[in-house]
Design an enzyme around this catalytic site. Structure first.
Site, short mmCIF file in Angstrom:
data_model
loop_
_atom_site.label_atom_id
_atom_site.label_comp_id
_atom_site.label_asym_id
_atom_site.label_seq_id
_atom_site.Cartn_x
_atom_site.Cartn_y
_atom_site.Cartn_z
N LYS A 22 20.95 -53.92 -4.54
CA LYS A 22 21.08 -53.19 -5.80
C LYS A 22 22.45 -53.39 -6.44
CE LYS A 22 21.50 -48.36 -7.41
NZ LYS A 22 22.96 -48.22 -7.50
N ASN A 23 23.51 -53.18 -5.66
CA ASN A 23 24.85 -53.22 -6.23
C ASN A 23 25.25 -54.62 -6.67
OD1 ASN A 23 25.14 -50.47 -5.91
ND2 ASN A 23 26.18 -50.63 -3.94
N ARG A 97 24.74 -46.12 -14.31
CA ARG A 97 26.14 -46.44 -14.03
C ARG A 97 26.45 -47.91 -14.27
NH1 ARG A 97 30.80 -43.48 -13.69
NH2 ARG A 97 32.36 -44.64 -12.54
N ASP A 121 24.73 -41.27 -10.11
CA ASP A 121 24.70 -40.16 -9.18
C ASP A 121 25.73 -39.09 -9.55
OD1 ASP A 121 22.72 -41.07 -7.43
OD2 ASP A 121 24.13 -42.40 -6.44
N ASP A 319 28.51 -45.67 0.87
CA ASP A 319 27.09 -45.47 0.62
C ASP A 319 26.29 -45.20 1.89
OD1 ASP A 319 27.39 -45.71 -2.07
OD2 ASP A 319 26.63 -47.74 -2.23
N MET A 341 35.93 -40.96 -0.78
CA MET A 341 35.85 -41.42 -2.16
C MET A 341 35.26 -40.39 -3.11
SD MET A 341 34.31 -45.05 -3.52
CE MET A 341 35.43 -45.92 -2.42
#
Length: 435
Positions: A22-23, A97, A121, A319, A341
């Site tokens: 995904k990222n 995002r 998110d 994540d 984070m």
């Protein structure tokens, strides 16, 4: 809104192949805006966030053709730059995002890049300063309207420069690298992110004609070029899915084979799960998680409690901390999970406590988990998924729990995991999607 009904306590068995990352997809899809030539990208995951970005690119004028389930061609030869000022763009661009990364490519090629405050998110502050400070150092003018939450960057011509990023932001680095690839002169980026997916973006840009050195390190040097060309690119498997499946196998006493993981790109993920006591067997490029009725958390050399925390690559990815936390609830021993984070990412632990887990939420960033050693199984409850990663952590908990669980707001899970219910059903999970 959808609901997952999960009947837990069932052992799973079989093989599962992770989806495309995904990222990574959210980065490389934006890079198609840098060239008028055709770009082919494969192993694109069919998930909500990625599909939203593809739809946004189409609205911008990118010609898109789907060749098969995971492969698309993109050609950005007729971009409608005026679309950036429309109400529709403000709605679509604010819906995810990953939309922030259209700014760098559009600025480099067309001299302007706009974006509404992007969604994503709700896991705490996610500032955008690194993106825009980097673009300003390349010569862009920046304007922010606090009333409409709309960001604008414009530049007649970007010029290469030296910059030291205030944080090793992955999406910030991606945005700046894409802009710098067509800036005049040399750009040096220190404290750059160096995650595998950022490396993938850089390698894709090199194949398009960019001149980038230092790939894989936190010091990138980019010699700007006048134009970039088409290319073919394939996304890596999703390391977050791989970590999720490792944890799921341990929690459910299951033997699962995870196929084609690109092991050398997983960083510390296997090591961290091994320290939780999970046995991981590597066979070629597959990971085999054998059935374990018991797994014990390691300690530090001096006997102190193990701490698992996130850090910029090659540190452990934030994540997967939600997965680590839920897996530790059924281990023997204790672990401190430190989410550095994001300050709201651990707030889902109240659902796990309701299921019978022993967790102390120390503060917004830290939680101590006292493992139950599978002596007391979790119990099924009704709960709501607050974000992508917490949603999958709760799903893993539900698969291991006694009784039936209902997980609401599963659209959050669908943002990051494709066909997750069907893929788990193929392993023997009793999971049903209810509208």
């Amino acid at each position: 809104m959808g609901v997952f009904e999960v009947k837990g306590g069932r052992e799973l068995k079989g093989e599962i192949t992770p989806q495309g990352a995904k990222n990574e997809a959210l980065q490389v899809l934006n890079a198609v805006l840098l060239t008028p030539e055709k770009v082919t990208i494969s192993n694109i995951p069919n998930i909500r966030d990625v599909n939203k970005l593809i739809d946004l690119l189409k609205s911008l004028g990118v010609k898109i053709e789907q060749l098969n389930d995971d492969t698309y061609t993109f050609q950005a030869d007729e971009i409608d730059i005026e679309y950036l000022t429309t109400p529709e763009f403000k709605e679509k661009g604010g819906g995810l995002r990953g939309s922030i990364m259209i700014v760098g490519p559009l600025l480099a090629r067309f001299g302007k890049g706009y974006i509404p405050k992007p969604g994503g998110d709700k896991i705490g502050r996610r500032r955008l300063d690194t993106h825009f400070e980097g673009l300003q150092k390349l010569g862009a003018n920046f304007e922010y309207d606090s009333n409409t939450n709309f960001y604008k960057t414009e530049a007649a011509k970007l010029k290469g420069t030296y910059m030291l990023l205030d944080e090793a932001s992955v999406t910030g680095t991606a945005n700046i690298v894409m802009a710098a690839s067509m800036a005049k002169g040399k750009t040096t980026i220190y404290n750059a992110a160096c995650e595998p997916y950022l490396q993938q973006l850089c390698n894709m840009l090199v194949n398009m004609g960019a001149k980038i050195s230092g790939i894989g390190s936190n010091l990138l040097t980019i010699e700007g070029v006048k134009e970039l060309h088409g290319t073919e690119h394939r996304c890596l498997p999703d390391m977050i899915e791989i970590g999720s499946f490792i944890g799921m196998a341990a929690m459910t006493n299951s033997e699962i084979t995870i196929k084609d993981v690109h092991y050398d790109q997983l960083g510390m993920i296997p090591q961290v799960f091994s320290r939780l006591g999970i046995t991981i067997v590597r066979r070629d490029d597959d990971l085999i998680i054998p059935k374990q009725n018991h797994y014990e958390i390691d300690q530090f050399i001096d006997g102190s409690i193990l701490t698992v925390s996130d850090a910029p690559w090659p540190g452990f990815t934030p994540d997967l901390l939600s997965i680590v936390l839920v897996v530790a609830t059924q281990a023997k021993g204790s672990v401190l999970v430190h989410q550095k984070m994001f300050e709201s990412r651990l707030f889902f632990v109240d659902k796990l406590i309701d299921m019978g887990a022993q967790i102390i939420l120390c503060d917004p960033h830290r939680a101590t988990v006292i493992g139950l050693d599978k002596q007391v199984p979790l119990r099924g409850i009704s709960m709501t998924s607050p974000d992508i990663r917490a949603g999958v952590a709760l799903l893993i908990a539900a698969l291991s729990a006694e009784g039936t669980s209902h997980i609401h707001n599963i659209e959050q899970i669908d943002r990051g995991y494709q066909y997750i219910d069907k893929r788990l059903q193929a392993l023997g999970a009793r999971i049903k999607r209810i509208d």
